[in-house]
Enzyme design. Sequence first.
Site, PDB file in Angstrom:
ATOM      1  N   ASP A   1      -2.769   6.286  -3.996  1.00  0.00           N
ATOM      2  CA  ASP A   1      -1.795   5.843  -3.053  1.00  0.00           C
ATOM      3  C   ASP A   1      -1.482   4.347  -4.193  1.00  0.00           C
ATOM      4  O   ASP A   1      -2.324   4.047  -5.070  1.00  0.00           O
ATOM      5  CB  ASP A   1      -1.705   4.507  -2.187  1.00  0.00           C
ATOM      6  CG  ASP A   1      -2.880   3.598  -2.142  1.00  0.00           C
ATOM      7  OD1 ASP A   1      -4.074   3.336  -3.494  1.00  0.00           O
ATOM      8  OD2 ASP A   1      -2.762   2.784  -0.824  1.00  0.00           O
TER       9      ASP A   1
ATOM     10  N   ASP B   1      -1.258   0.869  -4.800  1.00  0.00           N
ATOM     11  CA  ASP B   1      -1.884   0.110  -4.990  1.00  0.00           C
ATOM     12  C   ASP B   1      -3.260   0.450  -5.325  1.00  0.00           C
ATOM     13  O   ASP B   1      -4.283  -0.514  -5.569  1.00  0.00           O
ATOM     14  CB  ASP B   1      -1.818  -1.041  -3.956  1.00  0.00           C
ATOM     15  CG  ASP B   1      -2.333  -0.531  -2.565  1.00  0.00           C
ATOM     16  OD1 ASP B   1      -2.300   0.143  -1.992  1.00  0.00           O
ATOM     17  OD2 ASP B   1      -3.031  -1.847  -2.499  1.00  0.00           O
TER      18      ASP B   1
ATOM     19  N   ASP C   1      -6.001   1.309  -3.633  1.00  0.00           N
ATOM     20  CA  ASP C   1      -7.374   1.254  -2.914  1.00  0.00           C
ATOM     21  C   ASP C   1      -7.943   3.316  -1.982  1.00  0.00           C
ATOM     22  O   ASP C   1      -8.308   2.787  -1.317  1.00  0.00           O
ATOM     23  CB  ASP C   1      -6.951   0.058  -2.150  1.00  0.00           C
ATOM     24  CG  ASP C   1      -6.218   0.416  -0.964  1.00  0.00           C
ATOM     25  OD1 ASP C   1      -4.972   1.178  -0.813  1.00  0.00           O
ATOM     26  OD2 ASP C   1      -5.646  -0.482  -0.323  1.00  0.00           O
TER      27      ASP C   1
ATOM     28  N   SER D   1       0.689  -1.163   0.504  1.00  0.00           N
ATOM     29  CA  SER D   1       0.123   0.014  -0.006  1.00  0.00           C
ATOM     30  C   SER D   1       1.021   0.906   0.274  1.00  0.00           C
ATOM     31  O   SER D   1       1.279   1.627  -1.035  1.00  0.00           O
ATOM     32  CB  SER D   1      -1.485   0.105   1.031  1.00  0.00           C
ATOM     33  OG  SER D   1      -1.664   0.647   1.008  1.00  0.00           O
TER      34      SER D   1
END
Length: 583
Positions: free
Chosen positions: A309, A311, A313, A157
Amino acid sequence: MSFQNIKAMEINKSILDKVNIWLTPVFDSETHTSIKDMMTSSPKELEECFYKNLEFGTGGIRGIMGPGTNRINKYTLGKATQGLSNYLKSCFPGAELKVAIAYDCRHNSDILAKVVADVFSANGIKVYLFSDLRPTPELSFAVRHLGCQAGIVLTASHNPPEYNGYKVYWQDGGQLVPPQDGEIIDVIENLEYDQINFKANENLIEYIDTEVDKAFLQASLQNATFGTSQEAKDSLKIVYTPLHGTSVKLIPDLLEDAGYNNVHIVGEQAKPDGNFPTVKSPNPEEPEALSMAIDLANSIDADVVIGTDPDSDRLGVAVRNSEGIMTLLNGNQTMVLMTHFLLEQWKKDGKLTGKEFVGSTIVSTPMIMEVATAYNVGCKVGLTGFKWIAKMIQDYPELQFIGGGEESFGYMVGDFVRDKDAVTSTLLLCEMAAQAKENTSSLYQELLKLYVEYGFYKEYLISITKKGMEGAQEIKQMMIGLRENPLKEINGERVLMVEDYQSSIAKNLFTGEEEALHLPKSDVLIYYLEDGTKICARPSGTEPKIKFYFSVNSRIDSVDDAPEAEAQLDRKIKNIIEKMNLI
């Protein structure tokens, strides 16, 4: 070189035992060399690498890359994958087992994803492996789209560049929750490293890309477009940054498909790069992360800034305030705006029947409950982490899920994805902003109107970083101290109620009455003060931090009262933080 001959090292025997295992022929020469270097040059680092095993937290397994049981490497992830393979076979006997795997822009994510695919295939499990990096929400979607029993995404993340991670998804597209998580951990812990089967069956590995992309984008369009006119779309000037992450693979195409053509991408941050060279942290919760995007927005007079961000999400949002100055929204404000917009659209379309709900978490703003109640829609509140919101959808099949979010900049629109989804949320945000502008308003003005209607709620978060083995012990002691010496008064206001999710007890300090909390046990304390203030303390499940969440509120009669109300609430939060000795 014998480990026993290394002198001047005061390391616990249990750590030495683990180190010796990693010096056996089961592990490769590169691993041996790294460990031997640490033995002589950095015994403290060696301790950090081996003092515990990586654990499943709120976002799966996450840690620093390197050798050792407390690091992300081919062996720790291989062991997790072997354990998951064994567990899948026990859960679905005789079934054709299938898993989907995605990865983000981080260093070694592609290599580790192939290692994970190899182990699954070596165990006779069909693997759908994305051919290039993809956003986490697309992996959640792919699990159900492809009829898989599980899914994996390699990501850390928004953590620093030295981190990576391993998120596990179940067949519903949501992350692991009890009892599966505990059962899988037991299987993994009972495995030895020499039981990992790394010998890939390439015939069982199928690379996927555009077919799943198209299906995911179509689902996003269906769930996040609400009849916005093309004129309004053309009028909205958008600045977007992927912060060197995966969203650049989908968001530009999604916005174009939806008719948003006035999109300006921050060029310096458009290329995926695991070093995240232009930011201190690729976390849209941090104001600095969106500074380049805001500079671009100011130079072209844009209406809205959106950043995701690595990734994809989480999303950060900046909008123009009443003075025309770009202002960052926090995660609570964004989720309130999104939830209200969705509820209003469902109401206009005549889709609210009393059998719908929205989702939130125990550390998010109480304002979300006020908004849902006004629309006669249920609001279910779970522990921190979107896996609990996904579980709500599973637990209440008789109800229809509209949307849900949490304070940490995550939102999920509809149930086609079962995790926070910055891709679809970006489109939803653009729909909201375009319609507001067309009606001579703005997202900031819409937020102020909500404060007048439901109360002005102001939230604030403090994260205290405590790294490594000693830091973990410090965080543990802080929580023990809060439990053994409970706060009875904060900033001159009496504590009315304390909820302890570790003991599953809520206690009224005025009456002494206790009642059970019916959520899974978690290391969380929440204080409710008699003036409506809410304070939460919890160790992070993904970072070496302890977090304190503050929520205060007041009533205002008009939007003109907002500046003074906000100033008063800011002062109240500052005073609370000082009284709690957190600065």
